[in-house]
Design a protein around this motif. Structure first.
Motif: not given
Length: 178
Positions: A5-19, A25-38
């Motif tokens: 799963i790729l989780f994309v969220e610009d709010h840092d704390e929410l992104r890190e907590n959710t990741r 639950f996921f073998e690969n759980a990656h995150s990005a802070r905006d659409g370009e990075e995602a």
């Protein structure tokens, strides 16, 4: 744990907590802070793993590239990508384009983690069912050469990741012999 799963969220704390939760639950759980990075991570993941993320979970409103544009760009790369969107807004200006793009689900923020996990469970069950159907032979003429590679002996069509690969007559003969 089979899925990525790729989780994309610009709010840092929410992104890190959710990741952190997604990592359980996921073998690969990656995150990005905006659409370009995602989008960059999406392309890099495919280059490294030879497959796309199973699920993209993205916010709608983000700087530099919003969720609607991200969905459009991802679908131009992989029209079968499963995407779940998050938003604090239920404005039709955002929702109608996303519905028209065929996103899997929409989750309202603030995130209720039980709702999120329920949506992810429903989505992964759908993915498992789809994978099982794809792994079942549809005819005796279809030969599975690899996970994403099949050759149809009747039509002489080689498909890799659902893309037809043109073959020379000698390549066809070789595959027929195999």
């Amino acid at each position: 744990k089979k899925f990525s799963i790729l989780f994309v969220e610009d709010h840092d704390e929410l992104r890190e907590n959710t990741r952190e939760i997604l990592n359980k639950f996921f073998e690969n759980a990656h995150s990005a802070r905006d659409g370009e990075e995602a989008l960059k991570q999406y392309i890099d993941f495919y280059a490294k793993e030879s497959k796309y993320y199973d699920i993209v979970l993205s916010d709608i409103q983000m700087p530099w590239m919003d969720g609607v544009e991200l969905v459009e760009r991802i679908y131009s790369i992989n029209p079968h990508q499963v995407i779940i969107m998050l938003s604090a807004h239920d404005d039709a200006k955002y929702l109608i384009p996303l519905i028209n793009l065929r996103i899997e689900q929409f989750i309202k923020k603030p995130i209720d983690y039980q709702d999120l996990l329920s949506a992810l469970q429903k989505t992964t069950k759908k993915l498992l069912s789809k994978n099982e159907q794809q792994n079942q032979p549809t005819s005796s003429s279809l030969v599975k050469l690899h996970e994403a590679c099949t050759f149809d002996k009747e039509t002489n069509i080689l498909q890799i990741d659902n893309t037809i690969v043109p073959l020379t007559k000698y390549e066809i003969l070789f595959l027929q012999i195999l």
